[in-house]
Design an enzyme around this catalytic site. Structure first.
Site, PDB file in Angstrom:
ATOM      1  CB  ILE A 203       4.433   4.016  10.110  1.00 30.89           C
ATOM      2  CG1 ILE A 203       5.322   2.912  10.671  1.00 30.89           C
ATOM      3  CG2 ILE A 203       3.339   4.389  11.109  1.00 30.89           C
ATOM      4  CD1 ILE A 203       4.610   1.600  10.905  1.00 30.89           C
ATOM      5  CG  HIS A 204       0.011   3.485   5.431  1.00 32.02           C
ATOM      6  ND1 HIS A 204      -1.299   3.162   5.633  1.00 32.02           N
ATOM      7  CD2 HIS A 204       0.649   2.311   5.141  1.00 32.02           C
ATOM      8  CE1 HIS A 204      -1.467   1.856   5.448  1.00 32.02           C
ATOM      9  NE2 HIS A 204      -0.282   1.317   5.159  1.00 32.02           N
ATOM     10  CB  VAL A 205      -3.670   6.841   7.682  1.00 37.04           C
ATOM     11  CG1 VAL A 205      -4.893   6.975   8.573  1.00 37.04           C
ATOM     12  CG2 VAL A 205      -3.205   8.201   7.226  1.00 37.04           C
TER      13      VAL A 205
ATOM     14  CB  ALA B  68      -0.457   5.935  12.253  1.00 34.18           C
TER      15      ALA B  68
ATOM     16  CD  GLU C 293      -0.489  -1.991   5.839  1.00 36.54           C
ATOM     17  OE1 GLU C 293       0.677  -1.644   5.583  1.00 36.54           O
ATOM     18  OE2 GLU C 293      -1.405  -1.194   6.074  1.00 36.54           O
TER      19      GLU C 293
END
Length: 92
Positions: free
Chosen positions: A14-16, A19, A87
């Site tokens: 969970i990156h930007v 999020a 992704e």
């Protein structure tokens, strides 16, 4: 209250971008929505809060929604996790 456990499936965790998608989705609902990773509990409507979870590939996250549309909210957020946020998926 509706709770649902999901698994972080995307390779980068969970990156930007994920999020932001979680927060945007959560903000479409009236219910209070939290995410829990172990002892860490954050507001799912806050990008910074979500990033504080430090959730990498394979992390189990609990979605806790409370309010008039809690089931739909939990399902919509769980669907994002299930799809890996569009992704590349990693091996868990």
């Amino acid at each position: 209250m509706t709770e649902q456990t999901v698994l972080v499936r995307n390779k980068l965790g969970i990156h930007v971008r994920p999020a932001e998608r979680i927060a945007q989705t959560a903000n479409r609902f009236l219910s209070k929505i939290g995410l829990k990773n172990g002892e860490c509990r954050v507001n799912a409507k806050s990008i910074l809060g979500i990033l504080a979870l430090e959730a990498g590939l394979g992390t189990e996250i609990t979605i806790a929604a409370d309010g008039p549309d809690e089931r739909d909210a939990a399902a919509a957020i769980a669907a994002l996790f299930e799809a890996g946020f569009g992704e590349e998926l990693g091996e868990t």
